[in-house]
Design a protein around this motif. Structure first.
Motif, PDB file in Angstrom:
ATOM      1  N   PHE A  18     -13.952 100.473  44.267  1.00 22.71           N
ATOM      2  CA  PHE A  18     -13.672 101.507  43.143  1.00 22.71           C
ATOM      3  C   PHE A  18     -12.014 101.493  43.050  1.00 22.71           C
ATOM      4  CE2 PHE A  18     -11.908 105.691  42.288  1.00 22.71           C
ATOM      5  CZ  PHE A  18     -12.522 105.959  41.218  1.00 22.71           C
ATOM      6  N   PHE A  19     -11.467 101.506  43.977  1.00 21.52           N
ATOM      7  CA  PHE A  19      -9.790 101.351  44.002  1.00 21.52           C
ATOM      8  C   PHE A  19      -9.228 100.160  43.641  1.00 21.52           C
ATOM      9  CE2 PHE A  19     -10.199 105.354  46.644  1.00 21.52           C
ATOM     10  CZ  PHE A  19      -9.349 106.139  45.966  1.00 21.52           C
ATOM     11  N   HIS A  20     -10.051  98.978  43.671  1.00 24.40           N
ATOM     12  CA  HIS A  20      -9.586  97.711  43.410  1.00 24.40           C
ATOM     13  C   HIS A  20      -9.529  97.549  41.894  1.00 24.40           C
ATOM     14  CE1 HIS A  20      -8.893  93.296  43.533  1.00 24.40           C
ATOM     15  NE2 HIS A  20      -9.620  93.419  42.547  1.00 24.40           N
ATOM     16  N   GLU A  21     -10.648  98.043  41.329  1.00 23.03           N
ATOM     17  CA  GLU A  21     -11.119  98.155  39.936  1.00 23.03           C
ATOM     18  C   GLU A  21     -10.225  99.111  39.266  1.00 23.03           C
ATOM     19  OE1 GLU A  21     -12.172  95.413  38.733  1.00 23.03           O
ATOM     20  OE2 GLU A  21     -13.227  94.689  40.597  1.00 23.03           O
ATOM     21  N   LEU A  22     -10.015 100.214  39.851  1.00 27.67           N
ATOM     22  CA  LEU A  22      -9.094 101.354  39.299  1.00 27.67           C
ATOM     23  C   LEU A  22      -7.916 100.815  39.125  1.00 27.67           C
ATOM     24  CD1 LEU A  22      -8.928 104.549  38.450  1.00 27.67           C
ATOM     25  CD2 LEU A  22      -8.241 104.880  40.760  1.00 27.67           C
ATOM     26  N   GLY A  23      -7.068 100.145  40.019  1.00 23.62           N
ATOM     27  CA  GLY A  23      -5.962  99.561  39.750  1.00 23.62           C
ATOM     28  C   GLY A  23      -5.880  98.922  38.314  1.00 23.62           C
ATOM     29  N   HIS A  24      -6.800  97.829  38.269  1.00 24.45           N
ATOM     30  CA  HIS A  24      -6.950  96.958  37.018  1.00 24.45           C
ATOM     31  C   HIS A  24      -7.006  97.934  35.665  1.00 24.45           C
ATOM     32  CE1 HIS A  24      -7.188  93.167  38.979  1.00 24.45           C
ATOM     33  NE2 HIS A  24      -8.351  93.425  39.405  1.00 24.45           N
ATOM     34  N   LEU A  25      -7.826  98.936  35.783  1.00 21.23           N
ATOM     35  CA  LEU A  25      -8.084  99.736  34.633  1.00 21.23           C
ATOM     36  C   LEU A  25      -6.983 100.667  34.334  1.00 21.23           C
ATOM     37  CD1 LEU A  25     -10.539 101.092  32.744  1.00 21.23           C
ATOM     38  CD2 LEU A  25     -10.621 102.945  34.476  1.00 21.23           C
ATOM     39  N   ILE A  26      -6.140 101.199  35.396  1.00 25.84           N
ATOM     40  CA  ILE A  26      -5.012 102.061  35.074  1.00 25.84           C
ATOM     41  C   ILE A  26      -3.946 101.130  34.297  1.00 25.84           C
ATOM     42  CG2 ILE A  26      -3.364 103.283  35.900  1.00 25.84           C
ATOM     43  CD1 ILE A  26      -4.945 104.433  38.029  1.00 25.84           C
ATOM     44  N   LEU A  27      -3.527  99.970  34.928  1.00 18.93           N
ATOM     45  CA  LEU A  27      -2.447  99.352  34.387  1.00 18.93           C
ATOM     46  C   LEU A  27      -2.968  98.458  32.933  1.00 18.93           C
ATOM     47  CD1 LEU A  27       0.323  98.805  35.339  1.00 18.93           C
ATOM     48  CD2 LEU A  27      -1.308 100.051  37.121  1.00 18.93           C
ATOM     49  N   ALA A  28      -4.394  98.325  32.973  1.00 21.07           N
ATOM     50  CA  ALA A  28      -4.548  97.688  31.481  1.00 21.07           C
ATOM     51  C   ALA A  28      -4.482  98.846  30.320  1.00 21.07           C
ATOM     52  CB  ALA A  28      -6.057  97.156  31.659  1.00 21.07           C
ATOM     53  N   GLN A  29      -5.144 100.147  30.910  1.00 21.43           N
ATOM     54  CA  GLN A  29      -4.958 101.193  29.686  1.00 21.43           C
ATOM     55  C   GLN A  29      -3.611 101.593  29.433  1.00 21.43           C
ATOM     56  OE1 GLN A  29      -7.564 104.177  31.661  1.00 21.43           O
ATOM     57  NE2 GLN A  29      -9.274 103.640  30.591  1.00 21.43           N
ATOM     58  N   ARG A  30      -2.600 101.285  30.392  1.00 21.49           N
ATOM     59  CA  ARG A  30      -1.293 101.716  30.026  1.00 21.49           C
ATOM     60  C   ARG A  30      -0.604 100.600  29.140  1.00 21.49           C
ATOM     61  NH1 ARG A  30       1.850 103.834  35.639  1.00 21.49           N
ATOM     62  NH2 ARG A  30       0.652 105.694  35.719  1.00 21.49           N
ATOM     63  N   ALA A  31      -1.413  99.206  29.218  1.00 22.01           N
ATOM     64  CA  ALA A  31      -0.884  98.208  28.471  1.00 22.01           C
ATOM     65  C   ALA A  31      -1.346  98.453  27.002  1.00 22.01           C
ATOM     66  CB  ALA A  31      -1.014  97.029  29.060  1.00 22.01           C
ATOM     67  N   GLY A  32      -2.156  99.232  26.747  1.00 21.51           N
ATOM     68  CA  GLY A  32      -2.812  99.407  25.484  1.00 21.51           C
ATOM     69  C   GLY A  32      -4.214  98.295  25.276  1.00 21.51           C
ATOM     70  N   ILE A  33      -4.759  97.811  26.315  1.00 20.37           N
ATOM     71  CA  ILE A  33      -5.871  97.154  26.332  1.00 20.37           C
ATOM     72  C   ILE A  33      -7.031  97.919  26.191  1.00 20.37           C
ATOM     73  CG2 ILE A  33      -7.127  95.505  27.381  1.00 20.37           C
ATOM     74  CD1 ILE A  33      -4.476  94.444  28.883  1.00 20.37           C
ATOM     75  N   LEU A  34      -7.980  97.680  25.411  1.00 19.30           N
ATOM     76  CA  LEU A  34      -9.370  98.523  25.398  1.00 19.30           C
ATOM     77  C   LEU A  34      -9.966  98.091  26.307  1.00 19.30           C
ATOM     78  CD1 LEU A  34     -11.268  99.995  24.010  1.00 19.30           C
ATOM     79  CD2 LEU A  34     -11.972  98.143  22.475  1.00 19.30           C
ATOM     80  N   CYS A  35     -10.558  98.563  27.455  1.00 21.58           N
ATOM     81  CA  CYS A  35     -11.365  98.467  28.423  1.00 21.58           C
ATOM     82  C   CYS A  35     -12.520  99.017  27.937  1.00 21.58           C
ATOM     83  CB  CYS A  35     -10.823  99.337  29.791  1.00 21.58           C
ATOM     84  SG  CYS A  35      -9.056  98.584  30.114  1.00 21.58           S
ATOM     85  N   ARG A  36     -13.651  98.343  27.942  1.00 20.76           N
ATOM     86  CA  ARG A  36     -14.943  98.689  27.476  1.00 20.76           C
ATOM     87  C   ARG A  36     -15.686  99.217  28.472  1.00 20.76           C
ATOM     88  NH1 ARG A  36     -15.580  96.766  22.463  1.00 20.76           N
ATOM     89  NH2 ARG A  36     -14.698  94.820  21.796  1.00 20.76           N
ATOM     90  N   GLU A  37     -15.703  98.555  29.606  1.00 29.77           N
ATOM     91  CA  GLU A  37     -16.683  99.203  30.807  1.00 29.77           C
ATOM     92  C   GLU A  37     -15.714  98.933  32.229  1.00 29.77           C
ATOM     93  OE1 GLU A  37     -20.968  98.290  33.027  1.00 29.77           O
ATOM     94  OE2 GLU A  37     -20.117  97.080  31.191  1.00 29.77           O
TER      95      GLU A  37
END
Length: 421
Positions: A18-37
């Motif tokens: 969870f925390f590993h993927e949360l790191g990816h999610l937070i920084l991707a969303q901050r970069a403006g990337i659409l995270c589908r899942e």
């Protein structure tokens, strides 16, 4: 006990992922990337909900997780010339939804035969309206529009919302954030343990004694300062541990001080088998110092120490000094969790910290399909000034995935042999 071990395994493994993927999610969303899942586990979905643009899912097999970012894989839905689609509009007369099938369920939709569609850059779609095939009509498509397929909405990803549209630095941060989050998690766990149980001291002083342990049976007390063992001066707790380990089932003469009085005790350490060797243990822990600042320092020091030990082991694996047979996969980690769970919550948390650091380091290895492999490609792109050919990259990643699957099969088979054969 089996149920408790399963629950402990799922909680620990799920938390790390969870925390590993949360790191990816937070920084991707901050970069403006659409995270589908955002997914924990693989395989069929057993639970899901959607918040904002992202679907959060728990899947059946608890062996990992992923964040599905737009543009990392070919988009699932294409609108090509000759397709018949339905269009729904927002208040600004921009296309808000493109209905791919089951158009009869949307009587308000404008049905057109597509002549041209650019849903990445220009965000436009043109075609011929049913009943008026002579006149070409063109519409602007909203950047927050959706496809509707079999009644389900799939958000359209304009190019500026896709992974590869972002700068190399933003992509590096989004990929590196996963392993970094594992190091942060381990550090937080270790600081918490330092606050709760204190920071272990290297002074040659006895801390808590194990009930009915050899040290307690020999009359040793918590707080005793060990001066020497078998005539050898003890300057640290490390000296004490190493000396005791060397004397399984052998009587030791211990000279200690208690309340400013010098005493002599005789202790015979218990023989304990660890791996291929038998070592001595006498049932005593080193003392612990409690305090926020010492816990903060301990968390950092212990994280670095564990990371260094793991990297040393990986180095031995490369040089052949360490066999792949000694690695552990999910089955081995389950067995490890079972053994540690019997010793209490504190040790379980220590195991979680160790596994979190291990997960972070392994994911940074420059192997295609791991975060480290993806980072390697991005660093090469930064140096070259242009991305690596996507087809060549896909071939290398496929080879990397095949290699990892082979290693996982070997490791899992070895785990099963150790447990059941």
């Amino acid at each position: 006990m089996f149920v408790n071990t399963v629950i402990a395994f799922i909680i620990i493994f799920g938390t790390l992922v969870f925390f590993h993927e949360l790191g990816h999610l937070i920084l991707a969303q901050r970069a403006g990337i659409l995270c589908r899942e955002f997914a924990i586990g693989f395989g069929p979905k057993i639970f899901s909900f959607k918040k904002n643009e992202t679907v959060y899912t728990i899947r059946l097999l608890p062996i990992g997780g992923f964040v599905r970012m737009a543009g990392e894989d070919p988009e699932m839905i294409e609108v090509k010339p000759g397709y018949t689609v339905g269009l729904l509009f927002n208040k600004e007369d921009k296309v808000e939804k493109i209905i791919i099938n089951q158009k009869e369920k949307y009587p308000d939709a404008l049905v057109i035969e597509v002549e041209q569609a650019d849903l990445e850059h220009q965000m436009k779609i043109s075609g011929y309206e049913q009943g008026n095939e002579d006149q070409l009509v063109s519409f602007s498509v909203s950047e927050t529009s959706f496809f509707i397929v079999d009644g389900e909405e799939v958000q359209i990803a304009p190019y500026n919302r896709q992974f590869h549209s972002k700068s190399v630095w933003k992509r590096i941060k989004a990929i590196a954030a996963g392993p970094i989050m594992n190091f942060i998690l381990a550090y937080v766990i270790l600081v918490f343990l330092g606050i709760v149980q204190g920071v272990p001291s290297d002074e040659p002083v006895l801390g808590k004694l194990v009930d009915n342990g050899r040290a307690a049976e020999a009359g040793l007390h918590e707080g005793d300062r060990i001066q020497s063992i078998n005539g050898k001066k003890m300057e640290s707790w490390t000296d004490v541990v190493s000396t005791v380990r060397e004397h399984p089932e052998k009587k030791m003469k211990i000279v200690l001080t208690r309340d400013n009085n010098k005493l002599t005790k005789y202790v015979t350490p218990e023989a304990v088998k660890t791996g291929d060797e038998t070592v001595g243990r006498f049932g005593a822990y080193n003392p612990a110092e409690k305090g926020l600042f010492s816990a903060i320092s301990y968390g950092a020091t212990e994280t670095v120490t564990v990371a260094q030990n793991i990297m040393t082991t990986l180095g031995k694996l490369v040089t052949g000094q360490f066999s792949v047979d000694m690695l552990a996969g999910p089955v081995g980690i389950y067995d490890m969790t079972d053994q540690v769970a019997k010793t209490g919550l504190i040790n379980l948390m220590k195991l979680a910290a160790f596994l979190s650091i291990n997960l972070g380091i392994v994911n940074l290895l420059p192997i295609p399909a791991l975060d480290g492999g993806r980072l390697l490609f991005l660093f090469i792109e930064a140096i070259r000034g242009k991305p690596i050919n996507r087809e060549k990259e896909a071939v290398v990643v496929f080879i990397g995935v095949a290699f990892l699957m082979l290693v996982m099969l070997v490791v899992t088979w070895n785990d099963i042999q150790r447990l059941f054969l």
